[in-house]
Motif scaffolding. Sequence first.
Motif, PDB file in Angstrom:
ATOM      1  N   ARG A 258      18.083  77.638  72.983  1.00 55.72           N
ATOM      2  CA  ARG A 258      17.593  76.938  72.060  1.00 55.72           C
ATOM      3  C   ARG A 258      17.204  75.522  72.872  1.00 55.72           C
ATOM      4  N   PHE A 259      17.799  75.547  74.258  1.00 55.53           N
ATOM      5  CA  PHE A 259      18.177  74.214  74.518  1.00 55.53           C
ATOM      6  C   PHE A 259      16.579  74.153  75.749  1.00 55.53           C
ATOM      7  N   ARG A 260      16.342  75.654  75.833  1.00 54.51           N
ATOM      8  CA  ARG A 260      15.146  75.978  76.507  1.00 54.51           C
ATOM      9  C   ARG A 260      13.178  75.738  75.088  1.00 54.51           C
ATOM     10  N   GLN A 261      13.396  75.710  74.021  1.00 55.70           N
ATOM     11  CA  GLN A 261      12.228  75.867  73.059  1.00 55.70           C
ATOM     12  C   GLN A 261      12.114  74.042  73.346  1.00 55.70           C
ATOM     13  N   GLY A 262      12.756  73.077  72.820  1.00 55.21           N
ATOM     14  CA  GLY A 262      12.111  71.917  72.751  1.00 55.21           C
ATOM     15  C   GLY A 262      11.110  71.399  74.466  1.00 55.21           C
ATOM     16  N   ALA A 263       9.677  70.109  73.829  1.00 55.43           N
ATOM     17  CA  ALA A 263       9.747  69.509  74.659  1.00 55.43           C
ATOM     18  C   ALA A 263      11.070  68.502  75.510  1.00 55.43           C
ATOM     19  N   ILE A 264      11.785  68.191  74.918  1.00 55.09           N
ATOM     20  CA  ILE A 264      12.773  67.169  75.773  1.00 55.09           C
ATOM     21  C   ILE A 264      13.744  67.243  74.781  1.00 55.09           C
ATOM     22  N   ALA A 265      14.248  67.313  76.241  1.00 56.68           N
ATOM     23  CA  ALA A 265      16.102  68.296  76.138  1.00 56.68           C
ATOM     24  C   ALA A 265      16.910  66.644  76.623  1.00 56.68           C
ATOM     25  N   ILE A 266      17.758  67.167  76.064  1.00 53.27           N
ATOM     26  CA  ILE A 266      18.743  65.857  76.078  1.00 53.27           C
ATOM     27  C   ILE A 266      20.452  67.073  76.324  1.00 53.27           C
ATOM     28  N   GLN A 267      21.069  65.895  77.571  1.00 50.46           N
ATOM     29  CA  GLN A 267      22.530  66.552  77.386  1.00 50.46           C
ATOM     30  C   GLN A 267      23.466  65.153  76.686  1.00 50.46           C
ATOM     31  N   GLY A 268      24.461  65.727  76.793  1.00 42.90           N
ATOM     32  CA  GLY A 268      26.079  65.102  77.186  1.00 42.90           C
ATOM     33  C   GLY A 268      26.931  65.496  76.917  1.00 42.90           C
ATOM     34  N   ASP A 269      28.151  64.695  77.042  1.00 38.71           N
ATOM     35  CA  ASP A 269      29.456  65.293  77.472  1.00 38.71           C
ATOM     36  C   ASP A 269      30.882  64.380  76.869  1.00 38.71           C
ATOM     37  N   ILE A 270      31.643  65.205  76.250  1.00 36.43           N
ATOM     38  CA  ILE A 270      32.700  64.099  75.249  1.00 36.43           C
ATOM     39  C   ILE A 270      33.835  64.122  76.939  1.00 36.43           C
ATOM     40  N   GLU A 271      34.241  62.556  76.070  1.00 34.58           N
ATOM     41  CA  GLU A 271      34.795  62.362  77.021  1.00 34.58           C
ATOM     42  C   GLU A 271      36.389  63.120  77.277  1.00 34.58           C
TER      43      GLU A 271
ATOM     44  N   LYS B 270      37.405  59.806  67.353  1.00 34.42           N
ATOM     45  CA  LYS B 270      37.517  59.130  68.241  1.00 34.42           C
ATOM     46  C   LYS B 270      37.135  59.782  69.497  1.00 34.42           C
ATOM     47  N   PHE B 271      36.211  60.528  69.388  1.00 35.36           N
ATOM     48  CA  PHE B 271      34.975  61.064  70.697  1.00 35.36           C
ATOM     49  C   PHE B 271      34.233  60.380  71.377  1.00 35.36           C
ATOM     50  N   ASN B 272      34.165  60.110  72.389  1.00 39.95           N
ATOM     51  CA  ASN B 272      33.091  59.322  73.036  1.00 39.95           C
ATOM     52  C   ASN B 272      32.104  60.182  73.698  1.00 39.95           C
ATOM     53  N   LEU B 273      31.264  60.259  72.737  1.00 42.24           N
ATOM     54  CA  LEU B 273      30.296  61.278  73.262  1.00 42.24           C
ATOM     55  C   LEU B 273      29.444  60.840  74.846  1.00 42.24           C
ATOM     56  N   THR B 274      29.262  60.805  75.927  1.00 48.03           N
ATOM     57  CA  THR B 274      28.885  60.199  76.283  1.00 48.03           C
ATOM     58  C   THR B 274      28.101  61.112  78.307  1.00 48.03           C
ATOM     59  N   LYS B 275      27.369  60.369  79.109  1.00 44.47           N
ATOM     60  CA  LYS B 275      26.670  60.926  80.382  1.00 44.47           C
ATOM     61  C   LYS B 275      25.873  61.797  79.835  1.00 44.47           C
ATOM     62  N   TRP B 276      25.047  60.474  79.272  1.00 49.15           N
ATOM     63  CA  TRP B 276      24.016  61.015  78.861  1.00 49.15           C
ATOM     64  C   TRP B 276      22.792  61.264  80.021  1.00 49.15           C
ATOM     65  N   CYS B 277      22.328  62.638  79.766  1.00 52.00           N
ATOM     66  CA  CYS B 277      20.791  63.082  80.557  1.00 52.00           C
ATOM     67  C   CYS B 277      19.174  63.556  79.874  1.00 52.00           C
ATOM     68  N   SER B 278      18.577  63.634  80.224  1.00 55.31           N
ATOM     69  CA  SER B 278      17.246  64.182  79.425  1.00 55.31           C
ATOM     70  C   SER B 278      16.465  64.438  80.754  1.00 55.31           C
ATOM     71  N   ASN B 279      15.031  65.041  79.793  1.00 50.97           N
ATOM     72  CA  ASN B 279      14.804  65.687  81.112  1.00 50.97           C
ATOM     73  C   ASN B 279      13.230  64.712  81.905  1.00 50.97           C
ATOM     74  N   SER B 280      12.473  65.246  83.232  1.00 49.24           N
ATOM     75  CA  SER B 280      11.659  64.372  84.005  1.00 49.24           C
ATOM     76  C   SER B 280      10.544  64.951  84.030  1.00 49.24           C
ATOM     77  N   HIS B 281       9.342  64.713  84.685  1.00 46.38           N
ATOM     78  CA  HIS B 281       8.721  65.058  85.016  1.00 46.38           C
ATOM     79  C   HIS B 281       8.585  66.441  85.227  1.00 46.38           C
TER      80      HIS B 281
END
Length: 344
Positions: A76-89, A192-203
């Motif tokens: 599913r991560f490989r389906q959409g045009a915009i990819a995002i990732q995050g991590d719970i601290e 009390k979950f902190n969803l952080t370390k966000w990143c997304s896809n580039s060119h």
Amino acid sequence: MRAFKQTWKKATLQVTFHRQKDTGWYIPHYGLVSPNKPDKIRRICNAKAPQSGTSLNDKLLSGPDLLGNMLGILLRFRQGAIAIQGDIEAMFMQIGVRQQDRRYLRFMWRQPNSPKLEVYEYQRHIFGARDSPACANFVLQQTAKDDIEDHPNSLEIIQRTFYMDDMVASFSDAITAFTTAKDVKDTLKNGKFNLTKWCSNSHEDKIMFKTKDRRNLDSKTWTQRKFLSFVSSFYDPLGIISPFLIRAKILLQELWKHGREWDKAISGDNGKAIKEWYNTWGHNGTSSILRRIIGSNSSSSIHQDNQEPRNHNSFSHGKNKSGTLTSNNNSQTRTASSTLRGKD
């Protein structure tokens, strides 16, 4: 020392030795430094350590498997045009332990230059305990259920895009990705979950995987133990390198058929075949495939740096299937088409 103090602040309380009638469990612990993060000490609690023939994990139940299916999440991560990732601290450190159970999560500590030995109890779940993953996932999903009225889509997103503390998702456009990420982050704040370390896809939207420098193996002699260890070191849930690994598994079966000693040098045709297989991958390089498998630019192939792809196809995942060891080798490799058949 600083890393230990941060852990105490989040998850422990001090007790004393004076409660002699109070039974409990003392967990061995030590610091581990990763070569990739030399300035950070990870505190390891060994819940598997035995005492009088038993350990803490022997007495704990693992609970239901609430982890999402990794293959489905990655597809599913490989389906959409915009990819995002995050991590719970520090996910486990947000899950409380009942007061009556904390005595089973004790550890000893002596401050630097101090003769006094102190005892601490964890108030939160620890990494390494058998029940921690199930407890953490249950609380994560329950947090989303409790927020269903304010953020009705968060529960499905958490169930379908989270693998433990990592969110891996893709969406059709940037606005949907941003609003969904914000909703999930707001939902998890309630627990009390902190969803952080966000990143997304580039060119350059590719899945990259790097092989470590293994040149030191060239100067050594291959043994069955060393070869098995090397092959087992690859972690490839998408089966991207399954055509490469299947050859090694066939070679291992050949070695096992002849009952070769584990630490005896492999010579002859088998030794030559292993060296040829090893050299086909290269010593140290980065390989890649396009992340997106659906869309006008989804054609992808597997190739290494400075190499042109030999063919073009939409690669979603591969799977190794090694048959029972018989006189006729049953090993085969399957490559799936771009049709998404991953289990949810």
